[in-house]
Write an enzyme that holds these catalytic residues in place. Structure first.
Site, PDB file in Angstrom:
ATOM      1  CE  LYS A   1       1.927 -41.363  36.738  1.00 43.03           C
ATOM      2  NZ  LYS A   1       1.237 -40.629  35.647  1.00 43.03           N
TER       3      LYS A   1
ATOM      4  CG  ASP B   1       0.999 -43.410  33.690  1.00 41.38           C
ATOM      5  OD1 ASP B   1       0.878 -42.226  33.419  1.00 41.38           O
ATOM      6  OD2 ASP B   1       2.216 -43.927  33.703  1.00 41.38           O
TER       7      ASP B   1
ATOM      8  CG  ASN C   1      -5.609 -43.997  27.130  1.00 38.20           C
ATOM      9  OD1 ASN C   1      -5.218 -43.063  27.192  1.00 38.20           O
ATOM     10  ND2 ASN C   1      -6.749 -44.491  26.896  1.00 38.20           N
TER      11      ASN C   1
HETATM   12  P1  NDP Z   1      -0.302 -47.634  27.855  1.00 47.03           P
HETATM   13  O1  NDP Z   1       0.172 -48.686  28.890  1.00 47.03           O
HETATM   14  O2  NDP Z   1      -1.724 -47.680  27.261  1.00 47.03           O
HETATM   15  O3  NDP Z   1       0.537 -47.641  26.578  1.00 47.03           O
HETATM   16  C1  NDP Z   1       2.031 -47.426  26.546  1.00 47.03           C
HETATM   17  C2  NDP Z   1       2.507 -47.662  25.320  1.00 47.03           C
HETATM   18  O4  NDP Z   1       3.852 -47.160  25.190  1.00 47.03           O
HETATM   19  C3  NDP Z   1       2.593 -49.126  24.829  1.00 47.03           C
HETATM   20  O5  NDP Z   1       2.510 -49.002  23.532  1.00 47.03           O
HETATM   21  C4  NDP Z   1       3.710 -49.487  25.181  1.00 47.03           C
HETATM   22  O6  NDP Z   1       4.459 -50.630  24.452  1.00 47.03           O
HETATM   23  C5  NDP Z   1       4.860 -48.296  24.875  1.00 47.03           C
HETATM   24  N1  NDP Z   1       5.857 -48.246  26.082  1.00 47.03           N
HETATM   25  C6  NDP Z   1       5.611 -48.237  27.537  1.00 47.03           C
HETATM   26  N2  NDP Z   1       6.890 -48.453  27.921  1.00 47.03           N
HETATM   27  C7  NDP Z   1       7.761 -48.451  27.094  1.00 47.03           C
HETATM   28  C8  NDP Z   1       9.234 -48.534  27.070  1.00 47.03           C
HETATM   29  N3  NDP Z   1       9.975 -48.577  28.227  1.00 47.03           N
HETATM   30  N4  NDP Z   1       9.847 -48.517  25.940  1.00 47.03           N
HETATM   31  C9  NDP Z   1       9.039 -48.356  24.621  1.00 47.03           C
HETATM   32  N5  NDP Z   1       7.845 -48.259  24.725  1.00 47.03           N
HETATM   33  C10 NDP Z   1       7.058 -48.187  25.829  1.00 47.03           C
HETATM   34  O7  NDP Z   1       0.028 -46.371  28.429  1.00 47.03           O
HETATM   35  P2  NDP Z   1      -0.599 -44.957  28.315  1.00 47.03           P
HETATM   36  O8  NDP Z   1      -0.850 -44.709  26.732  1.00 47.03           O
HETATM   37  O9  NDP Z   1      -1.666 -44.624  29.120  1.00 47.03           O
HETATM   38  O10 NDP Z   1       0.671 -43.958  28.438  1.00 47.03           O
HETATM   39  C11 NDP Z   1       1.536 -43.447  27.702  1.00 47.03           C
HETATM   40  C12 NDP Z   1       2.347 -42.195  28.122  1.00 47.03           C
HETATM   41  O11 NDP Z   1       1.411 -41.163  28.452  1.00 47.03           O
HETATM   42  C13 NDP Z   1       3.127 -42.501  29.455  1.00 47.03           C
HETATM   43  O12 NDP Z   1       4.206 -41.592  29.595  1.00 47.03           O
HETATM   44  C14 NDP Z   1       2.016 -41.916  30.497  1.00 47.03           C
HETATM   45  O13 NDP Z   1       2.792 -41.367  31.788  1.00 47.03           O
HETATM   46  C15 NDP Z   1       1.602 -40.685  29.754  1.00 47.03           C
HETATM   47  N6  NDP Z   1       0.147 -40.138  30.126  1.00 47.03           N
HETATM   48  C16 NDP Z   1      -0.930 -41.049  30.092  1.00 47.03           C
HETATM   49  C17 NDP Z   1      -1.934 -40.518  30.582  1.00 47.03           C
HETATM   50  C18 NDP Z   1      -3.291 -41.336  30.635  1.00 47.03           C
HETATM   51  O14 NDP Z   1      -4.323 -40.734  30.636  1.00 47.03           O
HETATM   52  N7  NDP Z   1      -3.336 -42.589  30.344  1.00 47.03           N
HETATM   53  C19 NDP Z   1      -2.311 -39.013  30.764  1.00 47.03           C
HETATM   54  C20 NDP Z   1      -1.116 -37.953  30.849  1.00 47.03           C
HETATM   55  C21 NDP Z   1       0.117 -38.785  30.239  1.00 47.03           C
HETATM   56  P3  NDP Z   1       4.513 -52.001  25.081  1.00 47.03           P
HETATM   57  O15 NDP Z   1       3.088 -52.632  24.970  1.00 47.03           O
HETATM   58  O16 NDP Z   1       5.512 -52.889  24.266  1.00 47.03           O
HETATM   59  O17 NDP Z   1       5.041 -51.844  26.612  1.00 47.03           O
HETATM   60  O1  2IT Z   2       0.184 -38.490  33.702  1.00 49.91           O
HETATM   61  C1  2IT Z   2      -0.981 -38.373  33.858  1.00 49.91           C
HETATM   62  O2  2IT Z   2      -1.238 -37.045  33.771  1.00 49.91           O
HETATM   63  C2  2IT Z   2      -1.976 -39.475  34.235  1.00 49.91           C
HETATM   64  N1  2IT Z   2      -1.434 -40.647  33.943  1.00 49.91           N
HETATM   65  C3  2IT Z   2      -3.262 -39.004  34.162  1.00 49.91           C
HETATM   66  C4  2IT Z   2      -3.570 -39.021  35.755  1.00 49.91           C
HETATM   67  C5  2IT Z   2      -4.810 -38.771  36.265  1.00 49.91           C
HETATM   68  O3  2IT Z   2      -5.142 -38.791  37.398  1.00 49.91           O
HETATM   69  O4  2IT Z   2      -5.956 -39.051  35.579  1.00 49.91           O
END
Ligand code: NDP
Ligand code: 2IT
Length: 454
Positions: free
Chosen positions: A131, A171, A246
């Protein structure tokens, strides 16, 4: 926090991890969740202790920290801190996302890198765990500033990564725009067009369905559970999803396609409740096109109500639902919220985010007959599809959306079966934390032992 594990050997290791990594609460939490769940594997797999696999696996192979200096639109130099935690490469090149958020620190990236080892192992694809990220906040920055940051970040990171060494991805705060800027800079420095990053745009090697993959994968996983454990499906279910990034957007899309009604989404300022069901085209316009706030949804949709909420992750869990999918960030669902969800009749909690549920909330769900699926199993669809992107890049071809989506679905159903069967085998039926940790661990352990003292 005072973490105690019943098994003496595991407890000693836990205390060592805390002493060696002081002031890293998220890392301690992730290691505790892991160590506290794997005791049932020890009698069946004596090699875990004999070969000191656990002592080795809790120590990152390499941690990189560096200065990221860049020039803002006012001509001033800004300084951020960049990180890459290369946690484990036993089963494949390091692989994991890059988080750009002001809260980023070593503890958070170590917890994420640690969990990524087991998640990637569960996908069945050859990927190690890593990460990275920075305390840079893309919110409110111009495209120019985001590019300046990404280029500076890559000016250091490039020497530590490579298509057969370490393959970063998106992420929180890192999407196709940021990956594009980082890829361009890497290519310029190294003078090589390769699959060094995943989550790229389709025009330069990205995979169809990678954007959708984490949210879709979460729903495929939960749907397998609904079918096999409860003889039901998403059809007609009320679903609450936190976040509106996302993962949340594409979990909403797939849940709706499978017949559910998604009634709430959130961001870090508050949440919207729309009893008629979230209109996703409007959410996509606000979030993906305009990079706006979820509050704007209630301005545009008369049936919706917006509630400001200090950290955006409390009030949303008071909305009654059958299925809760936390898809925002770590520790966004605590014991109080778990009690409210259970009182309101929740049946399944599927983690889309990484470690969104606190340890006591997880235990409460498990003790009260709620099916709980840990992120390292149920959100593995994102990294799995990154693995498929790497595969397409190596073969220099691109598969259709249908082909990638079908593989993603197959991988998620396979993870569900593996985790379910592993939990049963060690006498912890329906405990998917135990199932995911043990199943993820055993493959990595086998590879580490075969490779000697590494
Ligand atoms: P994005 O940046 O696209 O979206 C994050 C969302 O979560 C936004 O709505 C954001 O709100 C909210 N958020 C972030 N930080 C906080 C916080 N401290 N308190 C409250 N709300 C918060 O990220 P992703 O959708 O990609 O990621 C979301 C989660 O999924 C994370 O835990 C990530 O590690 C996990 N994940 C992502 C993957 C991927 O492929 N993208 C794969 C697997 C897991 P705001 O805009 O107000 O910050
Ligand atoms: O938490 C996760 O699994 C991700 N943010 C995706 C990592 C990746 O390499 O696609």
């Amino acid at each position: 926090m005072d973490y105690k594990i019943e098994n003496e050997y595991l407890n000693d290791l836990m205390q060592k991890v805390m002493a060696r990594n002081a002031n890293e609460p998220e890392f301690h939490q992730a290691v505790y969740e892991f160590l506290n769940s794997i005791a049932p594997a020890l009698p069946v797999h004596p090699e875990l202790i004999e070969k000191q696999v656990l002592e080795r696996i809790v120590e990152p192979e390499r941690q990189i920290m560096f200065r990221v200096a860049w020039i803002d639109d006012n001509g001033r130099i800004q300084v951020n801190r960049g990180y890459r935690i290369q946690f484990n490469s036993a089963i494949g090149p390091y692989k994991g996302g890059i988080r750009l958020h002001p809260s980023v620190n070593l503890s958070i990236l170590k917890f994420l890198g640690f969990e990524q080892i087991f998640k990637n192992s569960l996908t069945g694809l050859p990927m190690g765990g890593a990460k990275g990220g920075s305390d840079f906040d893309p919110k409110g920055k111009s495209d120019n500033e985001v590019m300046a940051f990404c280029q500076s970040f890559m000016r250091e990171l490039y020497r530590h990564i490579g298509p057969d060494c370490d393959v970063p991805a998106g992420d929180i705060g890192t999407g196709a725009r940021e990956i594009g800027f980082m890829f361009g800079q890497y290519k310029k420095i190294v003078n090589e067009f390769s699959g060094v990053l995943t989550g790229k745009k389709l025009s330069f090697g990205g995979s169809l369905a990678r954007t959708e993959a984490t949210g879709y994968g979460l729903c495929y996983f939960v749907n397998a559970l609904l079918r096999e454990k409860m003889d039901t499906s998403f059809e007609g279910k009320t679903v609450v999803i936190s976040g509106s990034g996302n993962v949340a957007i594409y979990a909403t899309e797939k849940a709706q396609q499978l017949g559910a009604k998604v009634v709430a989404l959130s961001d870090s300022n508050g949440y919207v409740y729309d009893p008629e069901g979230i209109k996703l085209d409007i959410v996509k316009d606000i979030k993906e096109v305009k990079r706006g706030r979820i509050s704007e949804y209630a301005d545009r949709v008369p049936s919706a109500k917006y509630t400001a909420d200090a950290n955006g992750s409390k009030g949303i869990w008071t909305i009654p639902c059958d299925i809760a999918l936390p898809c925002a960030t770590q520790n966004e669902l605590n014991l109080d919220s778990a009690k409210t969800l259970v009182a309101n009749g929740v049946k399944v909690v599927g983690e889309g985010a990484n470690m969104p549920t606190t340890l006591d909330a997880t235990k409460f769900f498990q003790d009260n007959g709620v099916f709980f699926t840990p992120g390292k199993a149920s959100n593995a669809g994102g990294v799995a599809t990154s693995g498929l992107e790497m595969c397409q890049n190596s073969a220099r071809l691109s598969w259709t959306f249908e082909e990638v989506d079908a593989r993603l679905k197959g991988i998620m159903e396979n993870i569900f079966h593996t985790v379910d069967a592993t939990a049963k085998e060690v006498g912890c039926e329906n405990n998917y934390v135990v199932g995911a940790n043990i199943a993820g661990l055993l493959k990595v352990s086998d590879a580490m032992i075969a490779q000697g003292c590494i």
